[in-house]
Design a protein around this motif. Structure first.
Motif, PDB file in Angstrom:
ATOM      1  N   GLU A 151       0.817  -1.207   0.000  1.00 27.02           N
ATOM      2  CA  GLU A 151       0.000   0.000   0.000  1.00 27.02           C
ATOM      3  C   GLU A 151       0.853   1.261   0.000  1.00 27.02           C
ATOM      4  O   GLU A 151       1.829   1.374   0.751  1.00 27.02           O
ATOM      5  N   GLY A 152       0.488   2.214  -0.844  1.00 25.29           N
ATOM      6  CA  GLY A 152       1.175   3.502  -0.890  1.00 25.29           C
ATOM      7  C   GLY A 152       2.384   3.569  -1.801  1.00 25.29           C
ATOM      8  O   GLY A 152       2.950   4.640  -1.979  1.00 25.29           O
ATOM      9  N   LEU A 153       2.779   2.453  -2.399  1.00 27.26           N
ATOM     10  CA  LEU A 153       3.980   2.450  -3.248  1.00 27.26           C
ATOM     11  C   LEU A 153       3.617   2.866  -4.678  1.00 27.26           C
ATOM     12  O   LEU A 153       3.783   2.116  -5.643  1.00 27.26           O
ATOM     13  N   GLU A 154       3.174   4.084  -4.818  1.00 27.29           N
ATOM     14  CA  GLU A 154       2.689   4.569  -6.114  1.00 27.29           C
ATOM     15  C   GLU A 154       3.811   4.899  -7.084  1.00 27.29           C
ATOM     16  O   GLU A 154       3.554   5.114  -8.271  1.00 27.29           O
ATOM     17  N   ASN A 155       5.052   4.955  -6.608  1.00 22.87           N
ATOM     18  CA  ASN A 155       6.185   5.244  -7.493  1.00 22.87           C
ATOM     19  C   ASN A 155       6.941   3.990  -7.922  1.00 22.87           C
ATOM     20  O   ASN A 155       7.896   4.077  -8.693  1.00 22.87           O
ATOM     21  N   LEU A 156       6.521   2.847  -7.415  1.00 27.72           N
ATOM     22  CA  LEU A 156       7.231   1.599  -7.714  1.00 27.72           C
ATOM     23  C   LEU A 156       7.068   1.218  -9.180  1.00 27.72           C
ATOM     24  O   LEU A 156       5.953   1.101  -9.681  1.00 27.72           O
ATOM     25  N   THR A 157       8.200   1.018  -9.874  1.00 30.98           N
ATOM     26  CA  THR A 157       8.158   0.635 -11.290  1.00 30.98           C
ATOM     27  C   THR A 157       8.519  -0.831 -11.513  1.00 30.98           C
ATOM     28  O   THR A 157       8.120  -1.413 -12.512  1.00 30.98           O
ATOM     29  N   ALA A 158       9.289  -1.433 -10.601  1.00 32.02           N
ATOM     30  CA  ALA A 158       9.730  -2.824 -10.774  1.00 32.02           C
ATOM     31  C   ALA A 158       9.622  -3.569  -9.442  1.00 32.02           C
ATOM     32  O   ALA A 158      10.128  -3.106  -8.423  1.00 32.02           O
ATOM     33  N   LEU A 159       8.955  -4.748  -9.489  1.00 36.26           N
ATOM     34  CA  LEU A 159       8.775  -5.566  -8.290  1.00 36.26           C
ATOM     35  C   LEU A 159       9.228  -6.986  -8.603  1.00 36.26           C
ATOM     36  O   LEU A 159       8.699  -7.631  -9.518  1.00 36.26           O
ATOM     37  N   TYR A 160      10.209  -7.477  -7.848  1.00 35.77           N
ATOM     38  CA  TYR A 160      10.780  -8.804  -8.070  1.00 35.77           C
ATOM     39  C   TYR A 160      10.420  -9.712  -6.893  1.00 35.77           C
ATOM     40  O   TYR A 160      10.940  -9.557  -5.796  1.00 35.77           O
ATOM     41  N   LEU A 161       9.507 -10.655  -7.143  1.00 31.98           N
ATOM     42  CA  LEU A 161       9.059 -11.593  -6.118  1.00 31.98           C
ATOM     43  C   LEU A 161       9.278 -13.035  -6.557  1.00 31.98           C
ATOM     44  O   LEU A 161       8.676 -13.950  -5.982  1.00 31.98           O
TER      45      LEU A 161
END
Length: 361
Positions: A182-192
Protein backbone atom coordinates in the motif's frame (compact mmCIF):
# COMPACT_ATOMS: atom_id res chain seq x y z
CA UNK A 1 72.54 65.99 -7.91
CA UNK A 2 72.92 63.58 -4.95
CA UNK A 3 69.89 65.21 -3.35
CA UNK A 4 67.75 64.51 -6.44
CA UNK A 5 68.93 60.91 -6.51
CA UNK A 6 67.98 60.42 -2.86
CA UNK A 7 64.50 61.91 -3.46
CA UNK A 8 64.02 59.64 -6.48
CA UNK A 9 64.99 56.51 -4.50
CA UNK A 10 62.65 57.43 -1.65
CA UNK A 11 59.80 57.91 -4.14
CA UNK A 12 60.44 54.54 -5.74
CA UNK A 13 60.56 52.84 -2.35
CA UNK A 14 57.34 54.53 -1.39
CA UNK A 15 55.62 53.31 -4.56
CA UNK A 16 57.00 49.85 -4.06
CA UNK A 17 55.89 49.71 -0.44
CA UNK A 18 52.44 51.03 -1.32
CA UNK A 19 52.07 48.21 -3.92
CA UNK A 20 52.92 45.56 -1.31
CA UNK A 21 50.80 47.25 1.25
CA UNK A 22 47.86 47.37 -1.18
CA UNK A 23 48.29 43.65 -1.99
CA UNK A 24 48.48 42.67 1.69
CA UNK A 25 45.51 44.78 2.52
CA UNK A 26 43.30 43.23 -0.17
CA UNK A 27 44.45 39.73 0.75
CA UNK A 28 43.61 40.32 4.42
CA UNK A 29 40.15 41.69 3.58
CA UNK A 30 39.47 38.70 1.29
CA UNK A 31 40.62 36.34 4.02
CA UNK A 32 38.33 37.93 6.62
CA UNK A 33 35.49 37.84 4.12
CA UNK A 34 36.00 34.13 3.43
CA UNK A 35 36.08 33.36 7.17
CA UNK A 36 32.97 35.27 8.14
CA UNK A 37 30.80 32.11 8.18
CA UNK A 38 33.14 30.36 10.59
CA UNK A 39 34.20 33.17 12.90
CA UNK A 40 31.63 35.88 12.68
CA UNK A 41 28.05 36.75 11.74
CA UNK A 42 26.88 36.11 8.18
CA UNK A 43 25.98 39.13 6.08
CA UNK A 44 25.72 37.39 2.72
CA UNK A 45 27.27 34.66 0.60
CA UNK A 46 30.97 34.53 -0.15
CA UNK A 47 31.87 34.68 -3.82
CA UNK A 48 35.58 34.05 -3.39
CA UNK A 49 36.82 31.48 -5.88
CA UNK A 50 38.51 28.41 -4.46
CA UNK A 51 40.41 26.71 -7.30
CA UNK A 52 41.02 23.51 -5.37
CA UNK A 53 38.27 22.77 -2.80
CA UNK A 54 39.13 20.08 -0.24
CA UNK A 55 37.77 16.56 -0.73
CA UNK A 56 34.93 15.51 1.59
CA UNK A 57 36.19 13.81 4.71
CA UNK A 58 35.80 10.05 5.06
CA UNK A 59 37.21 9.95 8.57
CA UNK A 60 33.80 8.88 9.90
CA UNK A 61 33.90 5.63 7.92
CA UNK A 62 33.17 2.59 10.13
CA UNK A 63 36.24 0.41 10.55
CA UNK A 64 34.38 -2.67 9.28
CA UNK A 65 33.77 -1.04 5.89
CA UNK A 66 35.46 0.91 3.13
CA UNK A 67 34.83 4.48 2.04
CA UNK A 68 36.32 5.82 -1.16
CA UNK A 69 37.30 9.52 -1.29
CA UNK A 70 36.27 9.44 -4.95
CA UNK A 71 32.71 8.41 -3.98
CA UNK A 72 32.10 10.01 -0.59
CA UNK A 73 28.36 9.21 -0.66
CA UNK A 74 28.95 5.43 -0.87
CA UNK A 75 29.60 2.94 1.93
CA UNK A 76 31.05 -0.48 1.00
CA UNK A 77 30.49 -3.17 3.63
CA UNK A 78 29.82 -6.10 1.31
CA UNK A 79 31.38 -9.56 1.66
CA UNK A 80 33.03 -9.00 5.05
CA UNK A 81 31.36 -11.73 7.14
CA UNK A 82 29.47 -9.11 9.12
CA UNK A 83 26.81 -10.36 11.55
CA UNK A 84 25.43 -6.93 12.35
CA UNK A 85 24.84 -3.57 10.69
CA UNK A 86 27.62 -1.07 11.45
CA UNK A 87 27.13 2.63 11.99
CA UNK A 88 26.10 4.46 8.80
CA UNK A 89 27.41 8.06 8.46
CA UNK A 90 24.86 10.74 7.69
CA UNK A 91 26.53 11.63 4.35
CA UNK A 92 25.88 8.16 2.89
CA UNK A 93 23.36 7.76 0.05
CA UNK A 94 24.47 4.36 -1.29
CA UNK A 95 25.01 1.60 1.30
CA UNK A 96 26.18 -1.89 0.31
CA UNK A 97 25.82 -4.65 2.93
CA UNK A 98 25.27 -7.62 0.60
CA UNK A 99 26.82 -11.07 0.99
CA UNK A 100 27.34 -11.06 4.74
CA UNK A 101 25.79 -12.97 7.65
CA UNK A 102 23.45 -10.28 8.92
CA UNK A 103 20.28 -11.65 10.56
CA UNK A 104 18.59 -8.55 11.98
CA UNK A 105 17.83 -4.93 11.08
CA UNK A 106 16.82 -3.24 14.34
CA UNK A 107 14.75 -0.06 14.45
CA UNK A 108 17.00 2.99 14.30
CA UNK A 109 19.74 1.33 12.26
CA UNK A 110 19.44 4.01 9.56
CA UNK A 111 18.15 6.94 11.61
CA UNK A 112 21.45 8.75 11.12
CA UNK A 113 21.46 8.23 7.33
CA UNK A 114 18.02 9.44 6.32
CA UNK A 115 19.31 10.44 2.87
CA UNK A 116 19.81 6.86 1.66
CA UNK A 117 18.87 6.31 -1.99
CA UNK A 118 20.18 2.75 -2.54
CA UNK A 119 20.24 0.09 0.16
CA UNK A 120 21.72 -3.34 -0.66
CA UNK A 121 21.03 -6.06 1.92
CA UNK A 122 20.81 -9.09 -0.35
CA UNK A 123 22.67 -12.34 0.25
CA UNK A 124 22.34 -12.28 4.03
CA UNK A 125 20.31 -14.27 6.57
CA UNK A 126 17.76 -11.63 7.52
CA UNK A 127 14.63 -12.91 9.27
CA UNK A 128 11.25 -11.18 9.04
CA UNK A 129 10.79 -11.25 12.82
CA UNK A 130 14.06 -9.36 13.21
CA UNK A 131 13.25 -6.52 10.82
CA UNK A 132 12.11 -3.44 12.74
CA UNK A 133 8.61 -2.23 11.87
CA UNK A 134 9.83 1.37 11.63
CA UNK A 135 13.16 0.65 10.02
CA UNK A 136 12.28 2.43 6.75
CA UNK A 137 10.04 5.17 8.19
CA UNK A 138 12.68 7.93 7.95
CA UNK A 139 14.14 6.90 4.58
CA UNK A 140 11.88 9.15 2.56
CA UNK A 141 14.21 9.29 -0.44
CA UNK A 142 14.97 5.57 -0.75
CA UNK A 143 14.55 4.46 -4.39
CA UNK A 144 16.06 0.95 -4.56
CA UNK A 145 15.88 -1.74 -1.89
CA UNK A 146 17.67 -5.06 -2.41
CA UNK A 147 16.66 -7.81 0.03
CA UNK A 148 16.71 -10.90 -2.19
CA UNK A 149 18.36 -14.11 -1.04
CA UNK A 150 17.48 -13.81 2.62
CA UNK A 151 15.13 -15.68 5.00
CA UNK A 152 12.13 -13.39 4.80
CA UNK A 153 8.67 -14.95 5.20
CA UNK A 154 6.73 -11.75 4.49
CA UNK A 155 7.12 -8.41 2.75
CA UNK A 156 8.68 -5.84 5.13
CA UNK A 157 6.21 -3.32 6.53
CA UNK A 158 6.37 0.45 6.36
CA UNK A 159 8.15 0.63 3.01
CA UNK A 160 8.77 4.24 1.88
CA UNK A 161 6.56 5.72 -0.84
CA UNK A 162 9.68 6.84 -2.72
CA UNK A 163 10.65 3.27 -3.72
CA UNK A 164 11.09 2.61 -7.44
CA UNK A 165 12.59 -0.90 -7.31
CA UNK A 166 11.91 -3.60 -4.72
CA UNK A 167 13.92 -6.84 -4.85
CA UNK A 168 12.53 -9.66 -2.68
CA UNK A 169 13.27 -12.75 -4.76
CA UNK A 170 14.69 -16.01 -3.36
CA UNK A 171 13.11 -15.70 0.07
CA UNK A 172 10.39 -17.73 1.80
CA UNK A 173 7.43 -15.40 1.28
CA UNK A 174 4.19 -17.39 0.95
CA UNK A 175 1.53 -14.69 0.75
CA UNK A 176 1.06 -11.06 -0.21
CA UNK A 177 -1.60 -9.39 1.98
CA UNK A 178 -3.86 -6.80 0.36
CA UNK A 179 -2.15 -3.91 2.17
CA UNK A 180 1.45 -5.20 1.93
CA UNK A 181 2.33 -2.80 -0.90
CA UNK A 182 0.00 0.00 0.00
CA UNK A 183 1.18 3.50 -0.89
CA UNK A 184 3.98 2.45 -3.25
CA UNK A 185 2.69 4.57 -6.11
CA UNK A 186 6.18 5.24 -7.49
CA UNK A 187 7.23 1.60 -7.71
CA UNK A 188 8.16 0.63 -11.29
CA UNK A 189 9.73 -2.82 -10.77
CA UNK A 190 8.77 -5.57 -8.29
CA UNK A 191 10.78 -8.80 -8.07
CA UNK A 192 9.06 -11.59 -6.12
CA UNK A 193 10.31 -14.63 -8.04
CA UNK A 194 11.62 -17.75 -6.32
CA UNK A 195 9.35 -17.59 -3.30
CA UNK A 196 6.39 -19.73 -2.16
CA UNK A 197 3.55 -17.38 -3.06
CA UNK A 198 0.21 -19.04 -3.78
CA UNK A 199 -1.97 -15.99 -4.40
CA UNK A 200 -1.48 -12.23 -4.69
CA UNK A 201 -5.15 -11.25 -4.95
CA UNK A 202 -5.64 -7.50 -5.45
CA UNK A 203 -2.40 -6.49 -3.74
CA UNK A 204 -0.90 -5.09 -6.97
CA UNK A 205 -3.79 -2.88 -7.92
CA UNK A 206 -2.54 0.28 -6.20
CA UNK A 207 0.93 0.21 -7.80
CA UNK A 208 0.09 2.92 -10.32
CA UNK A 209 3.59 3.16 -11.83
CA UNK A 210 4.41 -0.56 -11.98
CA UNK A 211 5.97 -1.60 -15.29
CA UNK A 212 7.81 -4.85 -14.47
CA UNK A 213 6.36 -7.65 -12.30
CA UNK A 214 8.20 -10.94 -11.81
CA UNK A 215 6.24 -13.68 -10.03
CA UNK A 216 8.00 -16.63 -11.63
CA UNK A 217 9.05 -19.70 -9.67
CA UNK A 218 6.24 -19.56 -7.14
CA UNK A 219 3.14 -21.67 -6.43
CA UNK A 220 0.49 -19.55 -8.11
CA UNK A 221 -2.67 -21.41 -9.11
CA UNK A 222 -4.34 -18.36 -10.63
CA UNK A 223 -3.30 -15.05 -12.15
CA UNK A 224 -3.35 -11.85 -10.06
CA UNK A 225 -6.93 -10.67 -9.60
CA UNK A 226 -5.97 -7.22 -10.81
CA UNK A 227 -2.93 -5.38 -12.09
CA UNK A 228 -2.25 -1.66 -12.64
CA UNK A 229 -2.89 -0.23 -16.10
CA UNK A 230 0.80 0.71 -16.32
CA UNK A 231 2.05 -2.91 -16.48
CA UNK A 232 4.24 -3.75 -19.50
CA UNK A 233 6.15 -6.90 -18.49
CA UNK A 234 4.56 -9.85 -16.66
CA UNK A 235 6.62 -12.95 -15.84
CA UNK A 236 4.74 -15.99 -14.49
CA UNK A 237 6.82 -18.96 -15.60
CA UNK A 238 7.32 -21.98 -13.32
CA UNK A 239 4.01 -21.79 -11.47
CA UNK A 240 0.90 -24.00 -11.37
CA UNK A 241 -1.43 -22.00 -13.63
CA UNK A 242 -3.95 -24.06 -15.62
CA UNK A 243 -6.38 -21.43 -16.90
CA UNK A 244 -6.49 -17.81 -18.00
CA UNK A 245 -9.73 -15.81 -17.67
CA UNK A 246 -11.35 -14.60 -20.87
CA UNK A 247 -10.15 -11.13 -21.99
CA UNK A 248 -7.76 -11.02 -19.01
CA UNK A 249 -4.89 -9.40 -20.94
CA UNK A 250 -7.09 -6.98 -22.87
CA UNK A 251 -7.61 -5.07 -19.62
CA UNK A 252 -3.97 -3.93 -19.75
CA UNK A 253 -3.39 -1.81 -22.88
CA UNK A 254 0.36 -1.34 -22.26
CA UNK A 255 1.20 -5.01 -21.67
CA UNK A 256 3.88 -6.15 -24.15
CA UNK A 257 5.76 -9.13 -22.66
CA UNK A 258 4.01 -12.13 -21.11
CA UNK A 259 5.77 -15.32 -20.04
CA UNK A 260 3.71 -18.25 -18.74
CA UNK A 261 6.03 -21.11 -19.66
CA UNK A 262 6.44 -24.20 -17.48
CA UNK A 263 2.91 -24.15 -16.10
CA UNK A 264 -0.14 -26.43 -16.50
CA UNK A 265 -2.02 -24.54 -19.19
CA UNK A 266 -4.36 -26.58 -21.37
CA UNK A 267 -6.16 -25.57 -24.53
CA UNK A 268 -9.49 -26.04 -22.74
CA UNK A 269 -8.35 -23.58 -20.09
CA UNK A 270 -7.75 -20.82 -22.65
CA UNK A 271 -10.85 -19.04 -24.02
CA UNK A 272 -10.78 -18.36 -27.76
CA UNK A 273 -9.19 -14.89 -27.89
CA UNK A 274 -7.23 -14.91 -24.63
CA UNK A 275 -4.00 -13.76 -26.29
CA UNK A 276 -5.48 -11.94 -29.28
CA UNK A 277 -4.60 -8.49 -27.98
CA UNK A 278 -2.77 -5.95 -30.09
CA UNK A 279 -0.41 -4.67 -27.37
CA UNK A 280 1.49 -7.97 -26.99
CA UNK A 281 4.94 -8.14 -28.56
CA UNK A 282 6.27 -11.35 -26.97
CA UNK A 283 4.31 -14.36 -25.67
CA UNK A 284 5.93 -17.43 -24.11
CA UNK A 285 3.63 -20.44 -23.56
CA UNK A 286 6.30 -23.10 -23.88
CA UNK A 287 6.33 -26.29 -21.81
CA UNK A 288 2.65 -26.47 -20.98
CA UNK A 289 -0.05 -28.96 -22.02
CA UNK A 290 -1.52 -27.20 -25.05
CA UNK A 291 -3.09 -29.27 -27.86
CA UNK A 292 -3.77 -26.33 -30.17
CA UNK A 293 -2.07 -23.11 -31.23
CA UNK A 294 -4.04 -20.33 -29.51
CA UNK A 295 -5.17 -17.40 -31.67
CA UNK A 296 -2.81 -14.43 -31.39
CA UNK A 297 -2.81 -10.89 -32.71
CA UNK A 298 -1.19 -10.16 -36.06
CA UNK A 299 0.96 -7.56 -34.27
CA UNK A 300 2.74 -10.21 -32.14
CA UNK A 301 6.49 -10.51 -32.89
CA UNK A 302 7.71 -13.50 -30.84
CA UNK A 303 5.71 -16.64 -30.00
CA UNK A 304 7.18 -19.56 -28.06
CA UNK A 305 5.14 -22.80 -28.03
CA UNK A 306 7.85 -25.45 -27.83
CA UNK A 307 7.42 -28.40 -25.49
CA UNK A 308 3.63 -28.73 -25.75
CA UNK A 309 1.37 -31.39 -27.29
CA UNK A 310 0.27 -29.51 -30.41
CA UNK A 311 -0.48 -31.83 -33.33
CA UNK A 312 -1.92 -29.43 -35.92
CA UNK A 313 -0.62 -26.24 -37.51
CA UNK A 314 -3.63 -23.92 -37.80
CA UNK A 315 -3.01 -20.92 -40.02
CA UNK A 316 -6.07 -19.13 -38.63
CA UNK A 317 -4.31 -18.86 -35.30
CA UNK A 318 -2.08 -16.25 -36.96
CA UNK A 319 -4.15 -14.83 -39.85
CA UNK A 320 -7.94 -14.83 -40.13
CA UNK A 321 -7.41 -14.04 -43.81
CA UNK A 322 -4.37 -13.39 -45.98
CA UNK A 323 -3.85 -10.75 -48.66
CA UNK A 324 -1.34 -8.10 -49.70
CA UNK A 325 -1.88 -5.87 -46.65
CA UNK A 326 -3.19 -8.39 -44.13
CA UNK A 327 -0.57 -10.73 -42.68
CA UNK A 328 1.16 -11.57 -39.40
CA UNK A 329 4.08 -9.50 -38.07
CA UNK A 330 5.51 -12.60 -36.39
CA UNK A 331 9.31 -12.78 -36.54
CA UNK A 332 10.11 -15.77 -34.32
CA UNK A 333 7.95 -18.89 -33.95
CA UNK A 334 9.00 -21.95 -31.98
CA UNK A 335 6.99 -25.13 -32.27
CA UNK A 336 9.73 -27.69 -31.71
CA UNK A 337 9.02 -30.46 -29.24
CA UNK A 338 5.40 -30.83 -30.37
CA UNK A 339 3.62 -33.43 -32.52
CA UNK A 340 3.26 -31.40 -35.73
CA UNK A 341 4.39 -33.09 -38.92
CA UNK A 342 6.11 -30.99 -41.56
CA UNK A 343 3.75 -32.30 -44.26
CA UNK A 344 0.80 -30.84 -42.34
CA UNK A 345 1.89 -27.24 -42.86
CA UNK A 346 -0.77 -25.33 -44.91
CA UNK A 347 0.45 -24.02 -48.29
CA UNK A 348 -0.49 -20.40 -47.52
CA UNK A 349 1.73 -20.32 -44.40
CA UNK A 350 4.55 -18.37 -46.15
CA UNK A 351 2.06 -15.67 -47.13
CA UNK A 352 0.73 -15.33 -43.60
CA UNK A 353 4.13 -15.53 -41.87
CA UNK A 354 6.04 -13.56 -44.49
CA UNK A 355 8.01 -11.60 -41.87
CA UNK A 356 9.17 -14.65 -39.92
CA UNK A 357 12.96 -14.95 -39.70
CA UNK A 358 13.08 -18.01 -37.41
CA UNK A 359 10.62 -20.93 -37.38
CA UNK A 360 11.50 -24.02 -35.35
CA UNK A 361 9.29 -27.02 -36.03
Amino acid sequence: MKFLAIILMVSLCDVSWSQYYEYDSHWWIAYLHSQQYSYGPSYGPSYDYDPDPPRPSVSDCPQECECSPSFPAALYCDGRNLKYLPYVPSRIKYAYFQNNQITAIPDGAFDNATGLVWLALHGNQILSDKVGRKIFSKLRGLERLYMQNNNLTRIPSGLPRSLRELHLSANQINRVPANALEGLENLTALYLHENQIQDVGHSMRGLKSLVHLDLSNNQLRKLPDSLPDSIEQLYLEYNQLSTVPSDYFKAYPKLQYVRISHNRLTSDGLPGNTFNTSSLVELDLSYNQLHRIPPVSTSLHHLYLQGNQIAEFTIKSFCTHVDIISFSQLQILRLDGNEIQSNNIPPDTPLCLRNADIIHM
